[in-house]
Write an enzyme that holds these catalytic residues in place. Structure first.
Site, PDB file in Angstrom:
ATOM      1  N   HIS A 112      56.433  79.401  46.301  1.00 13.06           N
ATOM      2  CA  HIS A 112      55.385  79.389  47.320  1.00 13.06           C
ATOM      3  C   HIS A 112      54.635  80.718  47.293  1.00 13.06           C
ATOM      4  CE1 HIS A 112      57.493  75.991  49.705  1.00 13.06           C
ATOM      5  NE2 HIS A 112      56.492  75.512  48.986  1.00 13.06           N
ATOM      6  N   GLU A 164      54.908  83.764  49.911  1.00 13.57           N
ATOM      7  CA  GLU A 164      56.235  84.284  50.226  1.00 13.57           C
ATOM      8  C   GLU A 164      56.542  85.458  49.294  1.00 13.57           C
ATOM      9  OE1 GLU A 164      58.595  80.665  50.146  1.00 13.57           O
ATOM     10  OE2 GLU A 164      57.229  79.718  51.579  1.00 13.57           O
ATOM     11  N   HIS A 206      62.932  81.697  48.855  1.00  8.99           N
ATOM     12  CA  HIS A 206      61.713  81.515  49.664  1.00  8.99           C
ATOM     13  C   HIS A 206      61.716  82.524  50.814  1.00  8.99           C
ATOM     14  CE1 HIS A 206      60.336  77.453  48.173  1.00  8.99           C
ATOM     15  NE2 HIS A 206      61.515  77.558  47.593  1.00  8.99           N
ATOM     16  N   GLU A 251      66.059  81.356  52.436  1.00  8.73           N
ATOM     17  CA  GLU A 251      64.848  81.841  53.113  1.00  8.73           C
ATOM     18  C   GLU A 251      65.093  83.299  53.477  1.00  8.73           C
ATOM     19  OE1 GLU A 251      62.083  80.085  53.627  1.00  8.73           O
ATOM     20  OE2 GLU A 251      62.743  78.016  53.360  1.00  8.73           O
TER      21      GLU A 251
END
Ligand code: 0X9
Ligand code: ZN
Length: 384
Positions: A149, A152, A268, A341
């Site tokens: 992504h 990020e 991420h 994350e």
């Protein structure tokens, strides 16, 4: 001045037009989640807490019908692109694509490191891979994926930091490490241009005035099911077919030729969450107990750096989303797979000073992860 209007601010004496985004923390009932996923005017960021999701919009009208609290205004800042003249270390600023490639070339000067390209992105950039392999055969393999992504930004330097630590480590006596630290180079470079800091997808021209496919909805696993959108303008647009995008298809082909793949982590941000199977359904996987235990050890190890707290949860507890890397790699290769994350809990715009902190804490978690895999070589396939 209107909340969502165009603003002009002085940065380093240069007049730059920036667009303000409004960030809300919302409580979306599960039965209305797909409706939000499909809306091109609502950009789901991620959760600060498990009961809420953060969304970014250009007008408060977009969230008027939901239960949301205004969190803040987010500015797209050009100054993040300016690198300090006195910068000494790669990890002190967010690198460009070219700087990432140069860093990988430096790694490849080491005799046990190989670099190459899995193939080219839509705009023709190489999607780099790094392979760490000490002499001796029959190793267990682990795959680390970063930069899927675009916005990020903490992801790729964190993966590069891990690679750098692993080059020096004894883990290479047991593991071959494969890393793809920059899976979406076009999106990443685009997010570094003024006004585009929050770009998420790749740069596919969808042919209808919209751009981009969400690569983490484009993998061939429950493709186009829950939590992904057929609306081309949505930030979770799943593309025209599974693996329609070179960035996912080529990376998946690369992963499928890795011998003895046993572990995989997709990096991420944001939210500080370690996500295990499944991401597409809330149902627990058959390996729920062992993945939960491994996940707990992983987050406990990360906490020992400076107390930063990561939650150890199933992917779908964040929100169900199908067609993602983690579920695909589990089903296609039997690897023990997580999505991590990274920092922080409130924004993609994390200060560059946290790159090294992120790297250090994640390295502690990854060492625990590798040790666990080494001590538990027979975790059964988690396939559905
Ligand atoms: O939505 C995503 O793709 C990931 N979160 S992010 O904020 N980085 O976009 C989470 C993916 C978790 N895995 C699955 N749902 N399968
Ligand atoms: Zn992401």
């Amino acid at each position: 001045m209107s909340e969502a209007g165009v603003r002009s601010i002085m940065l380093f004496g240069v007049l730059v037009a920036t667009r303000a985004l409004l960030v809300y923390r919302c409580n979306i009932p599960i039965e209305r989640f797909q409706e939000v996923v499909d809306r091109p005017d609502i950009d789901i960021w991620t959760e600060g807490a498990r009961e809420t999701i953060d969304v970014a919009v250009q007008s408060s009208d977009a969230v008027a019908q939901y239960s949301c609290d205004y969190v803040r205004t987010e500015y797209e800042e050009r100054k993040l692109l300016a690198r300090s003249a006195k910068q000494k270390d790669f990890y002190e600023a967010f690198p460009s694509y070219d700087e990432i490639m140069n860093k990988i070339k430096q790694f490849a000067e080491h005799p046990t490191v190989e670099m190459g390209s899995v193939g080219r992105s839509i705009e023709g950039r190489d999607i780099p891979f790094v392979k760490l392999g000490a002499p001796g055969g029959n190793k267990t393999a682990v795959w680390l994926n970063g930069g899927q992504h675009a916005r990020e930004w903490i992801s790729s330097p964190t993966v590069l930091y891990l690679v750098e630590q692993l080059i020096q480590s004894d883990f290479l006596e047991h593991f071959d490490i494969y890393a793809t630290p920059m899976q979406n180079p076009d999106g990443y470079e685009y997010s570094r241009t003024p006004g585009n800091r929050f770009w998420r997808k790749n740069r596919r021209d969808n042919g209808d005035g919209t751009f981009g496919v969400d690569l983490n909805r484009n993998w061939d696993d429950h493709w186009a099911e829950t939590g992904s959108s057929s609306n081309t303008g949505s930030n979770t647009y799943h593309g025209t077919a599974p693996f329609s995008e070179p960035e996912t298809r080529l990376t998946s082909e690369f992963v499928l030729q890795i011998p003895n793949l046993y572990g995989a982590i997709d990096f991420h941000s944001y939210g500080q969450l370690l996500l295990r199977n499944w991401g597409w359904t809330r149902a627990p996987s058959r390996n729920e107990q062992v993945l939960k235990e491994l996940g707990q050890q992983f987050v406990d190890a990360m906490r020992t750096h400076d107390g930063t707290n990561y939650q150890n949860i199933r992917g779908a507890e964040l929100y169900p989303a199908a067609g993602a890397t983690d579920d695909w790699v589990t089903n296609a290769t039997n690897a023990v797979a997580f999505t991590l994350e990274l920092r922080n809990t409130s924004s993609f715009q994390i200060p560059a000073s946290e790159i090294l902190e992120s790297g250090k804490e994640v390295w502690l978690g990854v060492q625990r992860f590798l040790q666990f895999l080494k001590e538990n070589p027979d975790i059964p396939p988690n396939q559905e």
